[in-house]
Design a protein around this motif. Structure first.
Motif, PDB file in Angstrom:
ATOM      1  N   MET A  77      29.062  40.019  55.710  1.00  0.00           N
ATOM      2  CA  MET A  77      29.978  38.941  55.386  1.00  0.00           C
ATOM      3  C   MET A  77      30.277  38.977  53.881  1.00  0.00           C
ATOM      4  SD  MET A  77      29.501  35.047  56.411  1.00  0.00           S
ATOM      5  CE  MET A  77      30.448  33.771  55.696  1.00  0.00           C
ATOM      6  N   ARG A  78      31.543  38.988  53.547  1.00  0.00           N
ATOM      7  CA  ARG A  78      31.914  39.060  52.141  1.00  0.00           C
ATOM      8  C   ARG A  78      31.985  37.659  51.517  1.00  0.00           C
ATOM      9  NH1 ARG A  78      37.690  41.566  53.339  1.00  0.00           N
ATOM     10  NH2 ARG A  78      38.584  39.809  54.397  1.00  0.00           N
ATOM     11  N   ARG A  79      31.913  37.641  50.206  1.00  0.00           N
ATOM     12  CA  ARG A  79      31.996  36.366  49.495  1.00  0.00           C
ATOM     13  C   ARG A  79      33.445  35.899  49.462  1.00  0.00           C
ATOM     14  NH1 ARG A  79      31.126  38.148  43.190  1.00  0.00           N
ATOM     15  NH2 ARG A  79      32.306  40.067  43.371  1.00  0.00           N
ATOM     16  N   PRO A  80      33.662  34.622  49.272  1.00  0.00           N
ATOM     17  CA  PRO A  80      35.030  34.105  49.203  1.00  0.00           C
ATOM     18  C   PRO A  80      35.806  34.717  48.034  1.00  0.00           C
ATOM     19  CG  PRO A  80      33.467  32.313  49.518  1.00  0.00           C
ATOM     20  CD  PRO A  80      32.662  33.563  49.246  1.00  0.00           C
ATOM     21  N   PHE A  81      37.100  34.841  48.223  1.00  0.00           N
ATOM     22  CA  PHE A  81      37.975  35.405  47.199  1.00  0.00           C
ATOM     23  C   PHE A  81      37.841  34.662  45.873  1.00  0.00           C
ATOM     24  CE2 PHE A  81      42.116  35.385  45.011  1.00  0.00           C
ATOM     25  CZ  PHE A  81      42.259  36.745  44.778  1.00  0.00           C
ATOM     26  N   ALA A 124      38.030  30.328  51.167  1.00  0.00           N
ATOM     27  CA  ALA A 124      38.893  31.222  51.948  1.00  0.00           C
ATOM     28  C   ALA A 124      38.551  32.694  51.704  1.00  0.00           C
ATOM     29  CB  ALA A 124      40.356  30.971  51.617  1.00  0.00           C
ATOM     30  N   GLU A 125      38.620  33.458  52.778  1.00  0.00           N
ATOM     31  CA  GLU A 125      38.342  34.898  52.728  1.00  0.00           C
ATOM     32  C   GLU A 125      39.483  35.726  53.308  1.00  0.00           C
ATOM     33  OE1 GLU A 125      34.752  35.573  54.889  1.00  0.00           O
ATOM     34  OE2 GLU A 125      33.615  34.165  53.673  1.00  0.00           O
ATOM     35  N   LEU A 166      39.059  43.521  47.703  1.00  0.00           N
ATOM     36  CA  LEU A 166      38.623  44.339  48.839  1.00  0.00           C
ATOM     37  C   LEU A 166      37.817  45.543  48.388  1.00  0.00           C
ATOM     38  CD1 LEU A 166      41.758  44.271  51.169  1.00  0.00           C
ATOM     39  CD2 LEU A 166      39.663  42.904  51.359  1.00  0.00           C
ATOM     40  N   ALA A 167      38.257  46.181  47.321  1.00  0.00           N
ATOM     41  CA  ALA A 167      37.549  47.360  46.794  1.00  0.00           C
ATOM     42  C   ALA A 167      36.151  46.980  46.306  1.00  0.00           C
ATOM     43  CB  ALA A 167      38.348  47.993  45.678  1.00  0.00           C
ATOM     44  N   SER A 168      36.015  45.810  45.747  1.00  0.00           N
ATOM     45  CA  SER A 168      34.712  45.378  45.227  1.00  0.00           C
ATOM     46  C   SER A 168      33.737  45.036  46.337  1.00  0.00           C
ATOM     47  CB  SER A 168      34.873  44.191  44.301  1.00  0.00           C
ATOM     48  OG  SER A 168      35.110  42.999  45.032  1.00  0.00           O
ATOM     49  N   GLU A 169      34.249  44.732  47.510  1.00  0.00           N
ATOM     50  CA  GLU A 169      33.410  44.323  48.630  1.00  0.00           C
ATOM     51  C   GLU A 169      33.022  45.485  49.539  1.00  0.00           C
ATOM     52  OE1 GLU A 169      32.234  41.003  49.121  1.00  0.00           O
ATOM     53  OE2 GLU A 169      32.936  40.944  47.060  1.00  0.00           O
ATOM     54  N   GLU A 170      33.448  46.684  49.232  1.00  0.00           N
ATOM     55  CA  GLU A 170      33.131  47.846  50.081  1.00  0.00           C
ATOM     56  C   GLU A 170      31.720  48.324  49.827  1.00  0.00           C
ATOM     57  OE1 GLU A 170      36.219  50.676  49.265  1.00  0.00           O
ATOM     58  OE2 GLU A 170      37.516  49.735  50.719  1.00  0.00           O
TER      59      GLU A 170
END
Length: 73
Positions: free
Chosen positions: A1-5, A38-39, A69-73
């Motif tokens: 699960m990624r962090r919120p924008f 929001a994500e 998106l690139a930072s969350e990969e």
């Protein structure tokens, strides 16, 4: 699960910059209605189009979203 924008965006803040994404982050910090949890692209894009007069072009959001998106990969 990624962090919120918004959480990611706040890591981009820089008060002495000319980078458009950093300028966006600086302005979003003061937007108390920003959807902080929001994500997803669609809800953020809709909010910004309707409410963010500080965002001069949606292409800035597109660039920020790509970096996010690139930072969350």
């Amino acid at each position: 699960m990624r962090r919120p924008f918004f959480s990611w965006l706040m890591t981009q803040r820089n008060p002495v910059t000319f980078d458009e994404v950093q300028t966006f982050a600086n302005a979003a910090f003061y937007d108390h209605q920003f959807p902080k949890q929001a994500e997803d692209f669609e809800s953020l894009s809709r909010y910004l189009e309707e409410n963010a007069s500080y965002l001069h072009s949606m292409s800035i959001f597109d660039e920020a979203w790509s970096r996010y998106l690139a930072s969350e990969e």
